[in-house]
Design an enzyme around this catalytic site. Structure first.
Site, mmCIF file in Angstrom:
data_model
loop_
_atom_site.group_PDB
_atom_site.id
_atom_site.type_symbol
_atom_site.label_atom_id
_atom_site.label_comp_id
_atom_site.label_asym_id
_atom_site.label_seq_id
_atom_site.Cartn_x
_atom_site.Cartn_y
_atom_site.Cartn_z
ATOM 1 N N ASP A 29 -8.407 -7.336 2.863
ATOM 2 C CA ASP A 29 -7.845 -6.316 1.782
ATOM 3 C C ASP A 29 -7.097 -5.069 2.531
ATOM 4 O OD1 ASP A 29 -7.176 -4.946 -0.432
ATOM 5 O OD2 ASP A 29 -9.269 -4.058 -0.770
ATOM 6 N N ASN A 77 -6.288 -10.942 -9.646
ATOM 7 C CA ASN A 77 -4.885 -10.798 -9.087
ATOM 8 C C ASN A 77 -3.829 -11.346 -9.769
ATOM 9 O OD1 ASN A 77 -6.160 -11.235 -5.731
ATOM 10 N ND2 ASN A 77 -6.063 -9.328 -6.591
HETATM 11 C C1 IPE Z 1 -9.802 -8.671 -3.483
HETATM 12 O O1 IPE Z 1 -8.941 -7.611 -3.237
HETATM 13 C C2 IPE Z 1 -9.053 -9.731 -3.657
HETATM 14 C C3 IPE Z 1 -8.417 -10.385 -2.275
HETATM 15 C C4 IPE Z 1 -8.581 -9.696 -1.040
HETATM 16 C C5 IPE Z 1 -8.013 -11.260 -2.583
HETATM 17 P P1 IPE Z 1 -8.215 -6.631 -4.205
HETATM 18 O O2 IPE Z 1 -7.278 -5.716 -3.598
HETATM 19 O O3 IPE Z 1 -7.813 -7.532 -5.372
HETATM 20 O O4 IPE Z 1 -9.420 -5.918 -4.990
HETATM 21 P P2 IPE Z 1 -9.747 -4.451 -5.770
HETATM 22 O O5 IPE Z 1 -8.776 -4.477 -6.653
HETATM 23 O O6 IPE Z 1 -9.491 -3.235 -4.865
HETATM 24 O O7 IPE Z 1 -11.219 -4.673 -6.347
HETATM 25 C C1 IPE Z 2 -5.196 -7.798 -0.369
HETATM 26 O O1 IPE Z 2 -4.486 -6.678 -0.088
HETATM 27 C C2 IPE Z 2 -4.468 -9.313 -0.697
HETATM 28 C C3 IPE Z 2 -4.623 -9.684 -2.008
HETATM 29 C C4 IPE Z 2 -5.197 -9.207 -2.632
HETATM 30 C C5 IPE Z 2 -3.677 -10.805 -2.312
HETATM 31 P P1 IPE Z 2 -3.949 -5.839 -1.027
HETATM 32 O O2 IPE Z 2 -2.662 -6.489 -1.774
HETATM 33 O O3 IPE Z 2 -4.996 -5.839 -2.089
HETATM 34 O O4 IPE Z 2 -3.680 -4.578 -0.635
HETATM 35 P P2 IPE Z 2 -4.125 -3.109 -1.091
HETATM 36 O O5 IPE Z 2 -5.293 -3.146 -1.408
HETATM 37 O O6 IPE Z 2 -2.980 -2.907 -2.248
HETATM 38 O O7 IPE Z 2 -3.449 -2.077 0.035
HETATM 39 MG MG MG Z 3 -6.398 -4.725 -2.426
#
Ligand code: IPE
Ligand code: IPE
Ligand code: MG
Length: 249
Positions: A29, A77
């Site tokens: 993340d 997502n």
């Molecule tokens: C969790 O991250 C999913 C992945 C890393 C693929 P998110 O960014 O989607 O999670 P939330 O929304 O902060 O809980």
């Molecule tokens: C994790 O990084 C990757 C996926 C969930 C695909 P994020 O895209 O959630 O990055 P932040 O949390 O918005 O910084």
């Molecule tokens: Mg994230």
């Protein structure tokens, strides 16, 4: 410091081989925030995130970790802007195609967990090909959670078991933890010993809900694109200090 502890190609000397987790799972993340801090579009964070993942996989192999499972895309997502979702699907497909040769050379067996049928057909084809071509590799098991949701996984397991009950193949009183685990996407693997989440968020976000029952969880503020070998070493050091009791004394 010994030469070995500074050369991160080898298992650092402060890590004990016998205390390493067998299965490491990672909630990767913070890609978006990494890019935003640099004034870049979010997708640049995802791109850089795949480079860091390649090195983590190599590192796990170098240091003797047997199973690595990473969370690449959750069932939630899909709710992101369409351009970002499209970019991610194309990125997964491209990286898989480009890295297949390297994975074969490095003896990586790749697997996927999640509802794969809902993915774009070109990506499904690449997934099928990479699993088929690497199925005999034994160096490391690398699982990518794609369109994965822990609740969805539990529901599809219930449906599969209910169908067997309906056909008289299994009696309701015979359903136990082993039966249930057998119907999860992760049936082939033991539960993760260590779950790492980057970017400072302290939640599981629907990742491996059943399997995480006794996992050790390590949270770090480091954003995923900055999670290099020295960060991984810190996570493993923290893990080997933990006292895993599994409910006993
Ligand atoms: C969790 O991250 C999913 C992945 C890393 C693929 P998110 O960014 O989607 O999670 P939330 O929304 O902060 O809980
Ligand atoms: C994790 O990084 C990757 C996926 C969930 C695909 P994020 O895209 O959630 O990055 P932040 O949390 O918005 O910084
Ligand atoms: Mg994230």
């Amino acid at each position: 410091m010994t030469a070995q502890s500074t050369n991160l190609e080898y298992l650092p000397s402060d890590l004990e081989r016998e205390l390493l987790p067998h299965h490491v799972a990672v909630i990767m993340d913070g890609n978006g925030r990494w890019a935003k801090r640099r004034g870049l579009p979010r997708i640049m964070g995802h791109k850089r995130g795949t480079d860091i993942l390649k090195d983590l996989l190599r590192c796990c192999k170098d240091w003797g970790i047997k199973v690595l499972t990473v969370y690449a895309f959750s069932t939630e997502n899909w709710g992101r802007p369409q351009e970002e979702v499209d970019f991610l699907m194309t990125l997964f497909q491209r990286v898989l195609r480009q890295e297949l040769r390297e994975m074969l050379k490095e003896n990586v067996r790749i697997g996927f967990v999640g509802n794969l049928k809902a993915l774009p057909s070109a990506l499904q084809a690449e997934i099928g090909r990479s699993m088929k071509e690497t199925k005999d590799n034994r160096g490391i098991d690398f699982n990518v959670a794609t369109n994965y949701g822990g609740r969805q996984e539990i529901i599809q397991a219930c449906q599969a078991i209910a169908e067997k009950v309906d056909k008289g193949l299994i009696q309701p009183h015979e359903i136990d933890e082993a039966t249930f685990e057998h119907h999860l996407y992760t049936a082939r693997h033991c539960d993760p010993d260590l779950i790492i989440r980057t970017s400072g968020e302290m939640r599981l976000s629907n990742f491996l809900l059943w399997q995480a029952a006794y996992s050790e969880i390590y949270f770090t503020d480091t954003l995923w694109p900055d999670f290099d070998r020295s960060e991984f070493r810190k996570a493993l050091l923290a893990y080997q200090q933990r006292d895993r009791r599994f409910g006993k004394v």
